[in-house]
Design a protein around this motif. Structure first.
Motif, PDB file in Angstrom:
ATOM      1  N   ARG A  74      45.387  14.368 -76.329  1.00 25.54           N
ATOM      2  CA  ARG A  74      44.944  13.062 -76.825  1.00 25.54           C
ATOM      3  C   ARG A  74      45.050  12.991 -78.345  1.00 25.54           C
ATOM      4  O   ARG A  74      45.530  12.001 -78.915  1.00 25.54           O
ATOM      5  CB  ARG A  74      43.511  12.804 -76.364  1.00 25.54           C
ATOM      6  CG  ARG A  74      43.002  11.403 -76.644  1.00 25.54           C
ATOM      7  CD  ARG A  74      41.578  11.261 -76.137  1.00 25.54           C
ATOM      8  NE  ARG A  74      41.506  11.557 -74.716  1.00 25.54           N
ATOM      9  CZ  ARG A  74      40.376  11.809 -74.084  1.00 25.54           C
ATOM     10  NH1 ARG A  74      39.229  11.818 -74.730  1.00 25.54           N
ATOM     11  NH2 ARG A  74      40.392  12.057 -72.784  1.00 25.54           N
ATOM     12  N   GLU A  78      47.550  10.461 -80.263  1.00 30.85           N
ATOM     13  CA  GLU A  78      46.991   9.463 -81.173  1.00 30.85           C
ATOM     14  C   GLU A  78      47.572   9.637 -82.574  1.00 30.85           C
ATOM     15  O   GLU A  78      47.869   8.652 -83.259  1.00 30.85           O
ATOM     16  CB  GLU A  78      45.463   9.591 -81.215  1.00 30.85           C
ATOM     17  CG  GLU A  78      44.757   9.091 -79.966  1.00 30.85           C
ATOM     18  CD  GLU A  78      44.970   7.611 -79.741  1.00 30.85           C
ATOM     19  OE1 GLU A  78      45.132   6.860 -80.725  1.00 30.85           O
ATOM     20  OE2 GLU A  78      45.006   7.193 -78.575  1.00 30.85           O
ATOM     21  N   GLY A 143      45.535  10.306 -73.257  1.00 33.71           N
ATOM     22  CA  GLY A 143      45.993   9.628 -74.460  1.00 33.71           C
ATOM     23  C   GLY A 143      47.486   9.401 -74.494  1.00 33.71           C
ATOM     24  O   GLY A 143      48.022   8.966 -75.511  1.00 33.71           O
ATOM     25  N   ASP A 146      48.128   3.877 -74.266  1.00 35.21           N
ATOM     26  CA  ASP A 146      47.000   3.209 -74.914  1.00 35.21           C
ATOM     27  C   ASP A 146      45.964   2.747 -73.899  1.00 35.21           C
ATOM     28  O   ASP A 146      44.759   2.886 -74.114  1.00 35.21           O
ATOM     29  CB  ASP A 146      47.505   2.007 -75.723  1.00 35.21           C
ATOM     30  CG  ASP A 146      48.309   2.450 -76.927  1.00 35.21           C
ATOM     31  OD1 ASP A 146      47.699   2.726 -77.970  1.00 35.21           O
ATOM     32  OD2 ASP A 146      49.551   2.535 -76.832  1.00 35.21           O
ATOM     33  N   GLU A 279      36.310   3.716 -76.869  1.00 33.24           N
ATOM     34  CA  GLU A 279      37.427   3.740 -77.821  1.00 33.24           C
ATOM     35  C   GLU A 279      38.074   2.363 -77.911  1.00 33.24           C
ATOM     36  O   GLU A 279      38.477   1.796 -76.905  1.00 33.24           O
ATOM     37  CB  GLU A 279      38.458   4.778 -77.370  1.00 33.24           C
ATOM     38  CG  GLU A 279      39.597   4.985 -78.350  1.00 33.24           C
ATOM     39  CD  GLU A 279      40.513   6.113 -77.912  1.00 33.24           C
ATOM     40  OE1 GLU A 279      41.756   5.919 -77.955  1.00 33.24           O
ATOM     41  OE2 GLU A 279      39.993   7.176 -77.515  1.00 33.24           O
ATOM     42  N   SER A 282      44.076  -0.266 -80.445  1.00 29.58           N
ATOM     43  CA  SER A 282      44.719  -0.557 -81.714  1.00 29.58           C
ATOM     44  C   SER A 282      45.078  -2.044 -81.759  1.00 29.58           C
ATOM     45  O   SER A 282      45.134  -2.710 -80.718  1.00 29.58           O
ATOM     46  CB  SER A 282      45.992   0.282 -81.858  1.00 29.58           C
ATOM     47  OG  SER A 282      46.967  -0.138 -80.908  1.00 29.58           O
TER      48      SER A 282
END
Length: 307
Positions: A74, A78, A143, A146, A279, A282
């Motif tokens: 992850r 990321e 991860g 997304d 989380e 983005s």
């Protein structure tokens, strides 16, 4: 030790864990097997726990190593995504988003949504991973993507499922069938049809099983398949009928099939966003999610969706 060095140790560990070999991991990361072994020992010293169990013939993960692999992947994904997103001109809205999506959503909604994004934000790149439950949850948790879009509400504790819309299931059969001329379906029809059914264990089969229980009907499948195109093809070949989402109206027309809503029993499943708990998405991933929801709303009647 600098953060960059830590990231290098994590990348080496992930390579060993995935390849099960110091030699093959060394080839991937461009180091010698001895250097790779030294990096693993250094990482284990930092975290204070054994991550790999070594024998003369094999390398396997310890329990702690299994957990570290999930979180290490992850972190690497990321970091890689962050660098890609901001490598281009930061003055423009650009970047990439990785999405895991169930097959019926991949065909019914994704193409138009991506087309809209291309027109409005041409610098955004969307990568798709078409997947069923196990692969989708794994890719979201690690991860690698997304977020996911699918009907899999029973997610592990580290993930969360956010409902987006309902996907209606309809009776799909040849346009020449007597029931097609009636213009609607009834649950009782299932008792007398040769059914091409989704495979046992799939959410699509769960919808059909629930419909049959409510109507007090025992389903006796003639043939089963995990993939909706196969079910459509079997029905188009004149072998019977199926109960599935519309997915692609053009495919129905081309196959000379019709999709009828059930008049007495609504059959549907909830499609939602699957993401890592706590989380935030983005900006580019959030853009894609919003576009998907808007596309679903725009095509709700055509695709049998309820927003």
């Amino acid at each position: 030790m600098q953060d960059r060095q830590i990231m290098g140790l994590i990348a080496t560990f992930v390579a060993v864990a995935e390849l099960g070999s110091f030699k093959r991991a060394a080839e991937r990361v461009g180091r010698s097997p001895a250097a790779v072994s030294g990096q693993i020992a250094q990482l284990e010293e930092i975290v204070g726990v054994r991550l790999l169990v070594r024998t003369t013939r094999s390398v396997r993960l310890s329990d702690a190593g299994e957990e570290f692999l999930i979180r290490g992947r992850r972190v690497l994904n990321e970091t890689d995504r962050l660098l890609r997103d901001f490598k281009a001109n930061t003055a423009a809205f650009s970047g990439s988003v990785e999405l895991s999506v169930s097959p019926t959503i991949a065909v019914s909604i994704i193409p138009e949504a991506i087309k809209r994004i291309e027109l409005e934000q041409p610098d955004v790149k969307v990568s798709l991973l078409e997947a069923l439950r196990t692969d989708m949850l794994s890719s979201v948790e690690s991860g690698a993507v997304d977020f996911g879009i699918g009907p899999y509400s029973d997610v592990p504790e580290v993930l969360e499922f956010t409902p987006l819309f309902e996907q209606e299931f309809k009776l799909i059969l040849p346009e020449t069938h007597p029931i097609a001329r009636r213009g609607f379906a009834e649950a009782e029809d299932l008792r007398h049809l040769h059914l091409m059914c989704p495979s046992v264990g799939s959410t699509a089969r769960g919808v059909l099983d629930d419909l049959s229980r409510r109507a007090d009907i025992k389903i006796m499948p003639r043939h089963e398949s995990m993939q909706y195109p196969t079910l459509y093809a079997l029905v188009a070949a004149g072998l019977g009928a199926t109960v599935m989402p519309v997915v692609d109206p053009r495919l129905l027309v081309a196959s000379r099939l019709v999709a009828l809503s059930f008049k007495d029993q609504r059959a549907s499943r909830t499609i939602g966003k699957i993401s890592r708990r706590g989380e935030k998405l983005s900006p580019v991933a959030d853009l894609l999610l919003g576009t998907l929801v808007n596309t679903a709303a725009k095509n709700a009647d055509r695709l049998g969706l309820a927003i």
